[in-house]
Design a protein around this motif. Structure first.
Motif, PDB file in Angstrom:
ATOM      1  N   LEU A 196       0.823  -1.211   0.000  1.00  0.00           N
ATOM      2  CA  LEU A 196       0.000   0.000   0.000  1.00  0.00           C
ATOM      3  C   LEU A 196       0.857   1.261   0.000  1.00  0.00           C
ATOM      4  O   LEU A 196       0.629   2.178  -0.797  1.00  0.00           O
ATOM      5  CB  LEU A 196      -0.933   0.000   1.213  1.00  0.00           C
ATOM      6  N   SER A 197       1.857   1.315   0.869  1.00  0.00           N
ATOM      7  CA  SER A 197       2.675   2.531   0.956  1.00  0.00           C
ATOM      8  C   SER A 197       3.511   2.737  -0.307  1.00  0.00           C
ATOM      9  O   SER A 197       3.608   3.850  -0.822  1.00  0.00           O
ATOM     10  CB  SER A 197       3.573   2.496   2.193  1.00  0.00           C
ATOM     11  N   LEU A 198       4.096   1.652  -0.828  1.00  0.00           N
ATOM     12  CA  LEU A 198       4.885   1.791  -2.049  1.00  0.00           C
ATOM     13  C   LEU A 198       3.989   2.046  -3.259  1.00  0.00           C
ATOM     14  O   LEU A 198       4.378   2.763  -4.191  1.00  0.00           O
ATOM     15  CB  LEU A 198       5.757   0.562  -2.257  1.00  0.00           C
ATOM     16  N   GLY A 199       2.780   1.495  -3.241  1.00  0.00           N
ATOM     17  CA  GLY A 199       1.811   1.789  -4.304  1.00  0.00           C
ATOM     18  C   GLY A 199       1.388   3.246  -4.288  1.00  0.00           C
ATOM     19  O   GLY A 199       1.220   3.866  -5.346  1.00  0.00           O
ATOM     20  N   LEU A 200       1.212   3.807  -3.097  1.00  0.00           N
ATOM     21  CA  LEU A 200       0.895   5.237  -3.004  1.00  0.00           C
ATOM     22  C   LEU A 200       2.041   6.097  -3.510  1.00  0.00           C
ATOM     23  O   LEU A 200       1.819   7.104  -4.193  1.00  0.00           O
ATOM     24  CB  LEU A 200       0.551   5.611  -1.558  1.00  0.00           C
ATOM     25  N   LEU A 201       3.266   5.714  -3.182  1.00  0.00           N
ATOM     26  CA  LEU A 201       4.420   6.445  -3.713  1.00  0.00           C
ATOM     27  C   LEU A 201       4.451   6.397  -5.234  1.00  0.00           C
ATOM     28  O   LEU A 201       4.687   7.410  -5.894  1.00  0.00           O
ATOM     29  CB  LEU A 201       5.726   5.864  -3.151  1.00  0.00           C
ATOM     30  N   TRP A 202       4.200   5.211  -5.794  1.00  0.00           N
ATOM     31  CA  TRP A 202       4.184   5.063  -7.249  1.00  0.00           C
ATOM     32  C   TRP A 202       3.066   5.895  -7.865  1.00  0.00           C
ATOM     33  O   TRP A 202       3.258   6.554  -8.883  1.00  0.00           O
ATOM     34  CB  TRP A 202       4.016   3.581  -7.604  1.00  0.00           C
ATOM     35  N   ALA A 203       1.867   5.873  -7.246  1.00  0.00           N
ATOM     36  CA  ALA A 203       0.736   6.634  -7.776  1.00  0.00           C
ATOM     37  C   ALA A 203       1.002   8.134  -7.725  1.00  0.00           C
ATOM     38  O   ALA A 203       0.680   8.855  -8.677  1.00  0.00           O
ATOM     39  CB  ALA A 203      -0.536   6.285  -7.005  1.00  0.00           C
ATOM     40  N   GLN A 256       3.845   9.630  -7.862  1.00  0.00           N
ATOM     41  CA  GLN A 256       4.831   9.973  -8.878  1.00  0.00           C
ATOM     42  C   GLN A 256       4.236   9.860 -10.282  1.00  0.00           C
ATOM     43  O   GLN A 256       4.500  10.703 -11.135  1.00  0.00           O
ATOM     44  CB  GLN A 256       6.048   9.071  -8.753  1.00  0.00           C
ATOM     45  N   THR A 257       3.420   8.847 -10.532  1.00  0.00           N
ATOM     46  CA  THR A 257       2.812   8.663 -11.838  1.00  0.00           C
ATOM     47  C   THR A 257       1.851   9.810 -12.163  1.00  0.00           C
ATOM     48  O   THR A 257       1.800  10.291 -13.294  1.00  0.00           O
ATOM     49  CB  THR A 257       2.064   7.317 -11.903  1.00  0.00           C
ATOM     50  N   LEU A 258       1.078  10.231 -11.163  1.00  0.00           N
ATOM     51  CA  LEU A 258       0.151  11.342 -11.365  1.00  0.00           C
ATOM     52  C   LEU A 258       0.849  12.706 -11.347  1.00  0.00           C
ATOM     53  O   LEU A 258       0.210  13.721 -11.538  1.00  0.00           O
ATOM     54  CB  LEU A 258      -0.927  11.307 -10.279  1.00  0.00           C
ATOM     55  N   GLN A 259       2.132  12.695 -11.087  1.00  0.00           N
ATOM     56  CA  GLN A 259       2.975  13.897 -11.020  1.00  0.00           C
ATOM     57  C   GLN A 259       2.469  14.892  -9.971  1.00  0.00           C
ATOM     58  O   GLN A 259       2.505  16.089 -10.165  1.00  0.00           O
ATOM     59  CB  GLN A 259       3.087  14.559 -12.390  1.00  0.00           C
ATOM     60  N   TRP A 260       1.985  14.346  -8.861  1.00  0.00           N
ATOM     61  CA  TRP A 260       1.590  15.201  -7.749  1.00  0.00           C
ATOM     62  C   TRP A 260       2.783  15.579  -6.887  1.00  0.00           C
ATOM     63  O   TRP A 260       2.695  16.495  -6.084  1.00  0.00           O
ATOM     64  CB  TRP A 260       0.531  14.514  -6.902  1.00  0.00           C
TER      65      TRP A 260
END
Length: 87
Positions: free
Chosen positions: A72-79, A81-85
């Motif tokens: 979950l935490s690494l998925g949030l980091l990936w999301a 970065q992917t969404l460029q937030w």
């Protein structure tokens, strides 16, 4: 006992890294300014995960919870970065 210790060492490490990364990226300002504080905060988080691992009934539960939290935490980091937030 060894299953819980391994759960603390492997997914517990990734969970602490993910939580530290989220804290560094979501803190106001550039993430580079939080790098040293994040590195300092990582070790107590990992040690807390190691202590928490022995509160579980067995190794399978510790692996499940720590792996889920790490994903979950690494998925949030990936999301983020992917969404460029965050940059």
């Amino acid at each position: 006992m060894w299953g819980r210790a391994a759960a603390a060492a492997v997914p517990g490490f990734l969970l602490a890294a993910g939580i530290t990364g989220l804290a560094c990226w979501l803190w106001p300002g550039p993430w580079q300014s939080t790098l040293v504080a994040g590195i300092v905060a990582f070790f107590p988080l990992w040690m807390g995960a190691m202590a928490l691992a022995f509160q579980f009934r067995d190794g399978k539960r510790a692996w499940a919870w720590f792996s889920g939290g790490a994903a979950l935490s690494l998925g949030l980091l990936w999301a983020l970065q992917t969404l460029q937030w965050v940059r």
